[in-house]
Design a protein around this motif. Structure first.
Motif, short mmCIF file in Angstrom:
data_model
loop_
_atom_site.label_atom_id
_atom_site.label_comp_id
_atom_site.label_asym_id
_atom_site.label_seq_id
_atom_site.Cartn_x
_atom_site.Cartn_y
_atom_site.Cartn_z
N THR A 215 -7.11 2.61 9.40
CA THR A 215 -5.68 2.75 9.66
C THR A 215 -5.32 4.19 10.02
O THR A 215 -4.45 4.44 10.86
CB THR A 215 -4.87 2.31 8.42
N HIS B 271 2.63 -1.62 4.73
CA HIS B 271 1.92 -0.33 4.83
C HIS B 271 2.87 0.83 5.15
O HIS B 271 2.55 1.96 4.84
CB HIS B 271 0.84 -0.38 5.91
N ASP C 94 -4.02 3.43 2.48
CA ASP C 94 -3.63 3.58 3.89
C ASP C 94 -2.17 3.28 4.16
O ASP C 94 -1.79 2.99 5.29
CB ASP C 94 -4.54 2.76 4.80
N HIS D 251 -6.04 -0.07 -1.50
CA HIS D 251 -7.43 -0.42 -1.24
C HIS D 251 -8.37 0.39 -2.14
O HIS D 251 -8.34 1.63 -2.13
CB HIS D 251 -7.81 -0.07 0.21
N HIS E 34 0.82 -1.23 0.00
CA HIS E 34 0.00 0.00 0.00
C HIS E 34 0.84 1.26 0.00
O HIS E 34 1.96 1.28 0.54
CB HIS E 34 -0.92 -0.01 1.22
#
Ligand code: AMP
Ligand code: MN
Ligand code: MN
Ligand code: MN
Length: 284
Positions: free
Chosen positions: A143, A258, A22, A47, A17
């Motif tokens: 998140t 992330h 996020d 996402h 990501h």
């Protein structure tokens, strides 16, 4: 593919990501980190959003990495959230673009509701606080709340925020209806992509529901399952390798990175896929 390498030996990281959803780093920064981690085949899978794909491809190609266009779609199945990754999608396909826009719809309202729910347990200002962490205003996520709650000292880690406040049954959890499984698989297929069941070890289904999920996914044209992911334990690598073989699915591998130091694993560092499954990238 390098003629000397078997598919299993290729360092593929097909789930991560950026700030477009996020993640904490811009697509170009994630690409650099993947390259530094030795990744040869790389997909950015934000996402419900393909807005980072052009930047990700350009950055990957400048570094000599093979770029794989990707996305991770939020689905509601039997009352719980399931994530379906799409690989080798066409990010310009209108069905996919429309479907993702509809899936994102409602995130802003839900975020305000999460802020209201947290206020009821004495945490005020969470919605405004979460917004400070958001890179893409269309894609406010739990998140972003979690990062703000850690900054403010309510919890020590993102994981603790989820278990105390943001997971199902906790005071900041707001139920949300995402897209349906046939829709998400259909948009990915319409755009020429490969539907991949993301991190199945994370779902809290009964054995019967678990089997029904995989039956439906394969009947709809699902083609792969994440076997080695930052969300699975080594026991789950084995379990989902068996699931892949049972359902005739290809196997995928991805860190679900992330951000630096945030949970899970670093890009490109997971073990290879078990030798008895076929990598989703075997014929790329
Ligand atoms: P959302 O799409 O807004 O519901 O947020 C889902 C995101 O929250 C996931 O993609 C993860 O990045 C993160 N998340 C969910 N559960 C956890 C957890 N237990 N620990 C850390 N992050 C989590
Ligand atoms: Mn996420
Ligand atoms: Mn996911
Ligand atoms: Mn993910």
């Amino acid at each position: 593919m390098n003629a000397m390498q078997t598919p299993h030996a290729i360092n593929a990281d097909l789930h991560c990501h950026s700030t477009v959803s996020d993640g904490m780093l811009a697509p170009t920064e994630v690409a650099a980190r993947a390259h530094a981690g030795g990744v040869a085949f790389w997909a950015l899978t934000d996402h419900d959003e393909v807005g980072g794909q052009a930047e990700a491809r350009a950055a990957a190609e400048a570094l000599g990495m093979r770029y794989v266009p990707g996305v991770e779609i939020s689905v509601t199945w039997a009352g719980q959230t399931v994530h379906i990754v799409g690989l080798q999608i066409d990010p310009f396909h209108p069905d996919l673009i429309d479907g993702l826009a509809r899936t994102r719809d409602g995130r802003a309202r839900r975020a305000q509701d999460i802020g209201d729910a947290l206020a009821k347990v004495g945490i005020s200002g969470a919605y405004q606080g979460a917004l400070r962490h958001v890179g893409n205003p269309d894609l406010i996520s739990r998140t972003h709340f979690a990062r703000w709650l850690v900054d403010e000292g309510y919890c020590k880690t993102i994981g603790e925020v989820f278990s105390e406040y943001l997971s199902e049954g906790r005071p900041g959890f707001v139920p949300h209806r995402w897209s349906a499984l046939p829709e998400a698989v259909g948009w990915i297929r319409a755009s020429g992509g490969i539907p991949v069941m993301a991190h199945p070890g994370r779902y809290n289904y009964t054995d019967t529901q678990h089997d029904a999920l995989f039956d439906e996914f394969t009947q709809l044209g699902g083609q792969a399952v994440e076997v080695v992911t930052g969300s699975h334990t080594p026991d789950q690598y084995r379990r989902y390798a068996d699931v892949a073989r049972h359902y005739g699915l290809l196997a995928s591998r991805g860190s679900d990175f992330h951000g630096p130091g945030e949970g899970r694993v670093e890009l490109g560092t997971l073990p290879p896929l078990p030798s008895d499954v076929t990598p989703v990238w075997h014929n790329w």
